[in-house]
Design an enzyme around this catalytic site. Structure first.
Site, PDB file in Angstrom:
ATOM      1  CE  LYS A  39      -2.052  -1.128   3.866  1.00 45.26           C
ATOM      2  NZ  LYS A  39      -1.346  -2.401   4.149  1.00 45.26           N
ATOM      3  NE  ARG A 116      -4.668  -1.004  10.166  1.00 43.79           N
ATOM      4  CZ  ARG A 116      -3.416  -0.843   9.704  1.00 43.79           C
ATOM      5  NH1 ARG A 116      -2.953   0.347   9.413  1.00 43.79           N
ATOM      6  NH2 ARG A 116      -2.655  -1.862   9.540  1.00 43.79           N
ATOM      7  NE  ARG A 155       7.752  -2.489   5.898  1.00 38.22           N
ATOM      8  CZ  ARG A 155       6.447  -2.445   6.108  1.00 38.22           C
ATOM      9  NH1 ARG A 155       5.662  -1.832   5.247  1.00 38.22           N
ATOM     10  NH2 ARG A 155       5.934  -3.023   7.155  1.00 38.22           N
ATOM     11  NE  ARG A 188       6.426  -0.453   9.620  1.00 41.39           N
ATOM     12  CZ  ARG A 188       5.264  -0.399   8.956  1.00 41.39           C
ATOM     13  NH1 ARG A 188       5.195   0.299   7.829  1.00 41.39           N
ATOM     14  NH2 ARG A 188       4.212  -1.026   9.408  1.00 41.39           N
ATOM     15  NE  ARG A 199       2.240  -5.088  10.881  1.00 39.61           N
ATOM     16  CZ  ARG A 199       3.264  -4.891  10.054  1.00 39.61           C
ATOM     17  NH1 ARG A 199       4.436  -5.455  10.310  1.00 39.61           N
ATOM     18  NH2 ARG A 199       3.131  -4.128   8.996  1.00 39.61           N
TER      19      ARG A 199
HETATM   20  P1  AP5 Z   1       4.813  -1.611   1.744  1.00 40.00           P
HETATM   21  O1  AP5 Z   1       4.454  -0.709   0.591  1.00 40.00           O
HETATM   22  O2  AP5 Z   1       5.586  -1.004   2.860  1.00 40.00           O
HETATM   23  O3  AP5 Z   1       3.522  -2.379   2.285  1.00 40.00           O
HETATM   24  P2  AP5 Z   1       2.272  -1.845   3.104  1.00 40.00           P
HETATM   25  O4  AP5 Z   1       1.069  -2.519   2.555  1.00 40.00           O
HETATM   26  O5  AP5 Z   1       2.268  -0.348   3.156  1.00 40.00           O
HETATM   27  O6  AP5 Z   1       2.596  -2.471   4.511  1.00 40.00           O
HETATM   28  P3  AP5 Z   1       2.527  -1.861   5.979  1.00 40.00           P
HETATM   29  O7  AP5 Z   1       3.235  -2.842   6.851  1.00 40.00           O
HETATM   30  O8  AP5 Z   1       3.022  -0.448   6.020  1.00 40.00           O
HETATM   31  O9  AP5 Z   1       1.020  -1.903   6.221  1.00 40.00           O
HETATM   32  P4  AP5 Z   1       0.365  -1.826   7.582  1.00 40.00           P
HETATM   33  O10 AP5 Z   1      -1.035  -1.562   7.167  1.00 40.00           O
HETATM   34  O11 AP5 Z   1       0.602  -2.992   8.444  1.00 40.00           O
HETATM   35  O12 AP5 Z   1       1.139  -0.628   8.306  1.00 40.00           O
HETATM   36  P5  AP5 Z   1       0.690   0.810   8.788  1.00 40.00           P
HETATM   37  O13 AP5 Z   1       1.877   1.678   8.712  1.00 40.00           O
HETATM   38  O14 AP5 Z   1      -0.550   1.248   8.131  1.00 40.00           O
HETATM   39  O15 AP5 Z   1       5.599  -2.841   1.108  1.00 40.00           O
HETATM   40  C1  AP5 Z   1       6.137  -3.855   1.928  1.00 40.00           C
HETATM   41  C2  AP5 Z   1       7.475  -4.339   1.328  1.00 40.00           C
HETATM   42  O16 AP5 Z   1       7.206  -4.974   0.071  1.00 40.00           O
HETATM   43  C3  AP5 Z   1       8.466  -3.204   1.019  1.00 40.00           C
HETATM   44  O17 AP5 Z   1       9.746  -3.643   1.313  1.00 40.00           O
HETATM   45  C4  AP5 Z   1       8.327  -2.967  -0.497  1.00 40.00           C
HETATM   46  O18 AP5 Z   1       9.518  -2.494  -1.091  1.00 40.00           O
HETATM   47  C5  AP5 Z   1       7.955  -4.366  -0.983  1.00 40.00           C
HETATM   48  N1  AP5 Z   1       7.072  -4.332  -2.142  1.00 40.00           N
HETATM   49  C6  AP5 Z   1       6.001  -3.519  -2.334  1.00 40.00           C
HETATM   50  N2  AP5 Z   1       5.422  -3.802  -3.513  1.00 40.00           N
HETATM   51  C7  AP5 Z   1       6.140  -4.833  -4.071  1.00 40.00           C
HETATM   52  C8  AP5 Z   1       6.013  -5.581  -5.285  1.00 40.00           C
HETATM   53  N3  AP5 Z   1       5.021  -5.304  -6.174  1.00 40.00           N
HETATM   54  N4  AP5 Z   1       6.906  -6.556  -5.530  1.00 40.00           N
HETATM   55  C9  AP5 Z   1       7.890  -6.838  -4.631  1.00 40.00           C
HETATM   56  N5  AP5 Z   1       8.063  -6.161  -3.468  1.00 40.00           N
HETATM   57  C10 AP5 Z   1       7.194  -5.164  -3.192  1.00 40.00           C
HETATM   58  O19 AP5 Z   1       0.317   0.520  10.296  1.00 40.00           O
HETATM   59  C11 AP5 Z   1       1.282   0.155  11.233  1.00 40.00           C
HETATM   60  C12 AP5 Z   1       0.645   0.090  12.609  1.00 40.00           C
HETATM   61  O20 AP5 Z   1       0.141   1.394  12.981  1.00 40.00           O
HETATM   62  C13 AP5 Z   1      -0.558  -0.829  12.765  1.00 40.00           C
HETATM   63  O21 AP5 Z   1      -0.168  -2.178  12.992  1.00 40.00           O
HETATM   64  C14 AP5 Z   1      -1.263  -0.195  13.966  1.00 40.00           C
HETATM   65  O22 AP5 Z   1      -0.626  -0.526  15.162  1.00 40.00           O
HETATM   66  C15 AP5 Z   1      -1.059   1.292  13.733  1.00 40.00           C
HETATM   67  N6  AP5 Z   1      -2.146   1.868  12.933  1.00 40.00           N
HETATM   68  C16 AP5 Z   1      -2.004   2.554  11.767  1.00 40.00           C
HETATM   69  N7  AP5 Z   1      -3.193   2.910  11.284  1.00 40.00           N
HETATM   70  C17 AP5 Z   1      -4.116   2.424  12.151  1.00 40.00           C
HETATM   71  C18 AP5 Z   1      -5.526   2.447  12.184  1.00 40.00           C
HETATM   72  N8  AP5 Z   1      -6.234   3.042  11.221  1.00 40.00           N
HETATM   73  N9  AP5 Z   1      -6.154   1.851  13.228  1.00 40.00           N
HETATM   74  C19 AP5 Z   1      -5.470   1.266  14.223  1.00 40.00           C
HETATM   75  N10 AP5 Z   1      -4.125   1.188  14.243  1.00 40.00           N
HETATM   76  C20 AP5 Z   1      -3.454   1.766  13.217  1.00 40.00           C
END
Ligand code: AP5
Length: 249
Positions: A39, A116, A155, A188, A199
């Protein structure tokens, strides 16, 4: 030039020093999908093409982790994040509500990581409705669990500008250094195996039901995320184009 997201990171009355260009029909999108599906990576690429702004709730919390003396609610949230758990709905909705100006921005927005849970989705609909705004689409990325774990464990993220890399699939030109700003790359805390497991489980129970929620209101676009990043970007843009054409027919 990319906008600086200052208003999103600071909230309240903060303004971006490089605001997005004015658009007649700005894109207002949500990116939905499991941890590691890409994402954040797609958000970076889509924002360049669509000239809109990447609004990640995870980035707001990670930026706050640098504060010397976080308030008790924030300290609790940061601990929950490390374990891979969700931050409470009240806190997250409060964070987004404090940044409503970003949702009203004339450049549109691309929400990543919010909503989410079902109650966050209702809260977002309410905030948008209050400001006479609506979502164009919710892009749902889909990928197998094995690939998700591989993406998360490899990552690396820029400490400064938050650009995202992967040690194999998307390595930086110089190991450990961000191509865009020269900042150091870090892993991270929630990309450790125990937190990844938590997660994934939470995604299944709390976030996955939103696929149905958005499908029933005609806003869902599902895009397979198993290709190379540019191929996934192309498919996303094509799906968005098709959706816009259907709406304007
Ligand atoms: P990446 O683009 O980083 O993936 P992502 O889907 O953004 O993964 P996240 O881990 O950031 O999602 P998340 O929803 O768990 O985290 P968030 O920060 O929102 O890609 C991942 C890897 O794959 C990278 O290395 C990239 O280079 C590689 N890649 C990408 N595309 C590729 C491809 N096509 N081919 C090969 N490789 C590829 O949330 C983190 C935490 O914050 C949560 O766990 C929670 O504690 C808190 N939080 C945030 N928002 C909320 C909410 N709304 N409610 C409650 N808690 C929340």
């Amino acid at each position: 030039m990319q906008n600086d997201r200052m208003a999103w990171f600071r909230g309240g009355d903060a303004e971006c020093s490089v605001p997005p260009p004015k658009r007649r029909h700005p894109h207002r999108l949500v990116l939905l999908g499991p941890p590691g599906v890409g994402k954040g990576t797609q958000a970076e690429l889509l924002c360049k093409v669509l000239k809109t702004c990447h609004l990640s709730t995870g980035d707001v919390f990670r930026a706050a982790a640098g504060q010397a003396d976080p308030n008790p609610a924030l300290a609790w949230a940061l601990d929950a994040m490390k374990r891979g758990e969700l931050v409470s709905d009240d806190l997250v909705v409060g964070v987004v509500a404090e940044r409503t100006r970003c949702l009203q921005c004339w450049g549109g927005f691309l929400l990543d990581g919010f909503p989410r849970t079902a109650s966050q989705a209702v809260a977002l609909d309410t905030i948008l409705h209050e400001h006479d705004l609506s979502l164009d689409a919710v892009v749902h990325y889909d990928l197998s669990i094995d690939e998700l774990v591989g993406r998360l464990s490899g990552r690396r993220t820029c400490r400064q500008c938050k650009a995202i890399y992967h040690v194999q699939a998307r390595p930086p030109r110089v190991e450990g250094t961000c191509d865009a700003c020269g900042g150091g790359l870090v892993q991270r805390a929630d990309d450790q195996p125990a937190a990844i497991r938590v997660r994934m489980e939470i995604y299944e129970t709390e976030t996955k039901p939103l696929i149905h929620y958005y499908a029933t209101t005609g806003r869902l676009l599902t895009v397979p995320a198993d290709g190379a990043t540019e191929a996934v970007l192309d498919q996303t843009l094509q799906a968005l184009d098709r959706k816009r054409q259907t709406v304007t027919l």
